[in-house]
Write an enzyme that holds these catalytic residues in place. Structure first.
Site, PDB file in Angstrom:
ATOM      1  CG  ASN A 108      46.621  27.871  41.683  1.00  0.00           C
ATOM      2  OD1 ASN A 108      46.562  27.976  40.453  1.00  0.00           O
ATOM      3  ND2 ASN A 108      45.757  27.141  42.373  1.00  0.00           N
TER       4      ASN A 108
ATOM      5  CE  LYS B 282      42.852  28.955  43.796  1.00  0.00           C
ATOM      6  NZ  LYS B 282      41.885  28.858  44.901  1.00  0.00           N
TER       7      LYS B 282
ATOM      8  CG  HIS C 240      44.173  23.190  43.897  1.00  0.00           C
ATOM      9  ND1 HIS C 240      42.899  23.601  44.213  1.00  0.00           N
ATOM     10  CD2 HIS C 240      45.006  24.159  44.355  1.00  0.00           C
ATOM     11  CE1 HIS C 240      42.959  24.771  44.827  1.00  0.00           C
ATOM     12  NE2 HIS C 240      44.222  25.132  44.932  1.00  0.00           N
TER      13      HIS C 240
ATOM     14  CD  GLU D 132      40.065  26.033  43.506  1.00  0.00           C
ATOM     15  OE1 GLU D 132      39.973  27.017  44.264  1.00  0.00           O
ATOM     16  OE2 GLU D 132      40.684  26.061  42.421  1.00  0.00           O
TER      17      GLU D 132
ATOM     18  CD  GLU E 147      45.138  22.879  48.171  1.00  0.00           C
ATOM     19  OE1 GLU E 147      44.964  23.917  47.533  1.00  0.00           O
ATOM     20  OE2 GLU E 147      44.712  21.761  47.803  1.00  0.00           O
TER      21      GLU E 147
ATOM     22  N   GLY F 246      39.966  30.746  50.092  1.00  0.00           N
ATOM     23  CA  GLY F 246      39.038  31.706  49.513  1.00  0.00           C
ATOM     24  C   GLY F 246      37.907  32.112  50.430  1.00  0.00           C
TER      25      GLY F 246
ATOM     26  CB  SER G 159      43.032  32.636  53.366  1.00  0.00           C
ATOM     27  OG  SER G 159      41.814  32.277  52.747  1.00  0.00           O
TER      28      SER G 159
END
Length: 261
Positions: A10, A12, A102, A104, A174, A180, A220
């Protein structure tokens, strides 16, 4: 049942269409140099919307060993929805996988399980495969309620889907606190939740459906930890963020089967 691992990168909101050209060319060269075996894993690249046409043309024209994915989709089919991209538009670009929900999108755009469920249905109706993301934040993890929290997301995002549809999609777990941040869930952590997700699918549908659905881990992921994570029985791939922007690193992740566990 043997489930083919799916390793999805991904990007992003990174790389314009010119930079994307260099990225996929370097990735293709690296995989060819390392004698990548596409029968052992699927390599999916998930660029921004503005890069999709460029990447799709390169994949087709240069016979690159990638599968194209998109990062999001609209819940609408068409009409007065400025800035939205429909499932049909993505399908026409030969997109195969679409990431929905996702972390985010959930955190910063307020996407709910109900909305994500609608998007997943649109993706399936357009002949593509959703990668449905679920997972907990740090506060939930500290409370120790992360498994039930994630399973509630699974129930909400799969609502109304048939067993056949669920068997063909991908669920990405996730742990948001490990995205991150440099923090990584241990292989045992990944297996705990991925195993629980598979058991929940069996309870909601049946064991053959649970045995067929592929469950990714995302958080990660690096070449240094991917083999240990992939050694877990209920982990069928990785949803990779930052590391997917480094061709050599992502190539190593895609080729996890050659790394020491």
């Amino acid at each position: 049942m043997t489930r083919k691992p799916i390793m999805a990168g991904n990007w992003k909101m990174n790389l314009n269409h010119v930079e994307a050209t260099g990225m996929v060319q370097k990735l293709a060269w690296t995989l060819a140099d390392k004698e990548y075996d596409g029968s052992k894993s699927e390599c999916v690249v998930v660029p921004p919307f503005t890069d999709l046409r460029t990447v799709q043309t390169l994949i087709d024209g240069e016979r690159m060993p990638f599968i194209l994915g998109a990062q999001n989709v609209s819940e609408h089919d068409s009409g007065a929805h400025t800035g939205e991209i429909s499932a049909d538009m993505l399908a026409k670009l030969q997109v195969t996988y679409v990431v929905v929900g996702h972390s985010e999108r959930r955190q910063f755009h307020g996407e709910t399980d109900e909305l994500i469920n609608t998007k997943a249905k649109k993706v399936i109706a357009a002949g593509m495969t959703p990668i449905i993301c679920v997972g907990e934040g740090l506060d939930i993890r500290k409370e120790g309620t992360h498994v039930e929290y994630t399973l509630n997301q699974v129930r909400g995002t799969l609502a109304g889907l048939t067993a056949e549809q669920v068997a063909g999609l991908v669920i990405a777990y996730e742990p948001v606190w490990a995205i991150g941040t440099g923090e990584v869930a241990t292989p045992a952590d990944a297996q705990e939740v991925c195993g629980a997700i598979r058991a929940e699918v069996a309870a909601l549908y049946d064991q053959p459906t649970a045995d067929a659905v592929r469950i990714q881990y995302g958080g990660s992921v690096k070449s240094g930890n991917v083999a240990q994570i992939m050694a877990q029985p209920d982990v069928d791939g990785a949803l990779v963020g930052g590391a997917s922007l480094q061709p050599e690193e992502f190539a190593a992740i895609v080729r996890f089967y050659d790394l020491p566990a």
